[in-house]
Design an enzyme around this catalytic site. Structure first.
Site, PDB file in Angstrom:
ATOM      1  N   SER A 266       0.776  -1.191   0.152  1.00 36.48           N
ATOM      2  CA  SER A 266       0.081   0.070  -0.003  1.00 36.48           C
ATOM      3  C   SER A 266       0.904   1.372  -0.091  1.00 36.48           C
ATOM      4  O   SER A 266       0.419   2.321  -0.578  1.00 36.48           O
ATOM      5  CB  SER A 266      -0.986  -0.112   1.071  1.00 36.48           C
ATOM      6  OG  SER A 266      -1.910  -1.014   0.851  1.00 36.48           O
TER       7      SER A 266
ATOM      8  N   LYS B 296      -9.857  -4.763  11.605  1.00 35.84           N
ATOM      9  CA  LYS B 296     -10.941  -4.438  10.611  1.00 35.84           C
ATOM     10  C   LYS B 296     -12.232  -4.533  11.451  1.00 35.84           C
ATOM     11  O   LYS B 296     -13.074  -3.636  11.236  1.00 35.84           O
ATOM     12  CB  LYS B 296     -10.900  -5.450   9.484  1.00 35.84           C
ATOM     13  CG  LYS B 296     -10.151  -5.099   8.667  1.00 35.84           C
ATOM     14  CD  LYS B 296     -10.085  -6.165   7.294  1.00 35.84           C
ATOM     15  CE  LYS B 296      -9.015  -5.829   6.190  1.00 35.84           C
ATOM     16  NZ  LYS B 296      -9.416  -6.558   5.027  1.00 35.84           N
TER      17      LYS B 296
ATOM     18  N   ASP C 200     -12.951  -3.095   0.480  1.00 42.20           N
ATOM     19  CA  ASP C 200     -12.776  -4.534  -0.382  1.00 42.20           C
ATOM     20  C   ASP C 200     -13.950  -4.738  -1.037  1.00 42.20           C
ATOM     21  O   ASP C 200     -13.881  -5.595  -2.077  1.00 42.20           O
ATOM     22  CB  ASP C 200     -12.599  -5.439   0.877  1.00 42.20           C
ATOM     23  CG  ASP C 200     -11.206  -5.431   1.423  1.00 42.20           C
ATOM     24  OD1 ASP C 200     -10.054  -5.177   0.888  1.00 42.20           O
ATOM     25  OD2 ASP C 200     -11.086  -5.686   2.787  1.00 42.20           O
TER      26      ASP C 200
END
Length: 284
Positions: A22, A70, A106
């Site tokens: 990333s 998450k 996602d």
């Protein structure tokens, strides 16, 4: 771009983060558009303390959130957008005038990758292999697609699979079925499916010769997406290509979820081809 007192920042929150691609793709995108932003990777164990700290820093624009945070990051945010709330997990935080909002790109990335490979999903039957954390956002993203006929979940963990199926049925109008991930179920379901999405770690480096789908069950009317992106072409995708299937590499989903993040943070169209080139350079 020269870093100065006005430079804003985005970051990756997770543990571990050292392997992440990333920073390379987002910094290349910031540089391409001449944005006074940098992207950093933060190894974080105490998620609440980290988010409270980020709130207090001027210039914070947003973050990517990865394993294991998450789910645990959600209580520390001000708001979570509806799809991410249904999924029960985020992978993106957007900071806007002191307010932190959670998103799940996602889901967005998977849909963009699938549409790029097969076009409209209306009228199609989809089978998802796996029912864990990787499968959840994809399943909910698909459940929001108009005209999708049916979604079948094939997983080895019956409790986990049943929980996801129940969540989908209670929160979306989509017809959802479930079965064990084994050859008998694959043989029954794949002949009528038009899209197969693989969401388990099987086939990931270093065990690159593994696949949970026998090659004989793949057919030319099937589009196959594998979210594994290392190796770039998994055993499943190699077998699918030989069977005449449309194939969609895991890098496509990774790219599109990053593009969606970039656009949320900057309110500008992402230089997707620059980001793609950085990704592909790492897998040549």
């Amino acid at each position: 771009m020269e870093i100065d007192a006005h430079t804003g920042f985005c970051g990756l929150i997770g543990n571990p983060v050292e392997h992440s691609l990333s920073p390379a793709i987002h910094n290349a995108a910031f540089q391409k558009l001449g944005l006074n932003l940098v992207y950093l990777a933060f190894r974080v164990e105490a998620i609440g303390e980290a988010i409270r700290g980020l709130r207090s820093l001027g210039g914070f624009r947003g973050a990517s959130v990865t394993i294991p945070h998450k789910v645990s990051a959600i209580p520390f945010l001000d708001e979570v957008e509806p799809t991410a709330r249904h999924i029960g997990a985020i992978n993106t935080i957007v900071a806007n005038q002191g307010k932190l909002t959670g998103y799940n790109t996602d889901a967005t990335g998977a849909l963009r990758a699938l549409r790029g490979g097969v076009g409209s999903l209306a009228g199609k039957r989809v089978a998802i292999l796996g029912s864990g954390g990787a499968a959840r956002p994809i399943a909910f993203a698909l459940a929001g697609e108009p005209g999708l006929v049916e979604l079948t979940l094939l997983g080895v963990d019956a409790k986990e699979r049943s929980m996801l199926a129940t969540d989908l049925r209670s929160k979306t109008p989509l017809a959802v079925s479930e079965a064990d991930l084994d050859e008998a179920s694959l043989g029954r379901i794949l002949p009528d499916a038009q899209v197969l999405v693989h969401c388990t770690p099987i086939g990931m480096s270093p065990k690159t010769e593994a696949s949970c789908v026998p090659p004989s069950m793949l057919h030319a009317g099937l589009a196959v997406m594998d979210i594994v992106y290392n190796p770039r072409e998994t055993r499943l995708l190699k077998d699918a290509r030989k069977a005449g299937c449309v194939t969609i590499h895991g890098l496509e989903m990774f790219l599109h979820q990053a593009v969606a993040q970039f656009e949320l943070w900057t309110n500008q169209a992402a230089p997707a081809e620059v980001m793609r080139a950085v990704l592909e350079s790492r897998f040549q």
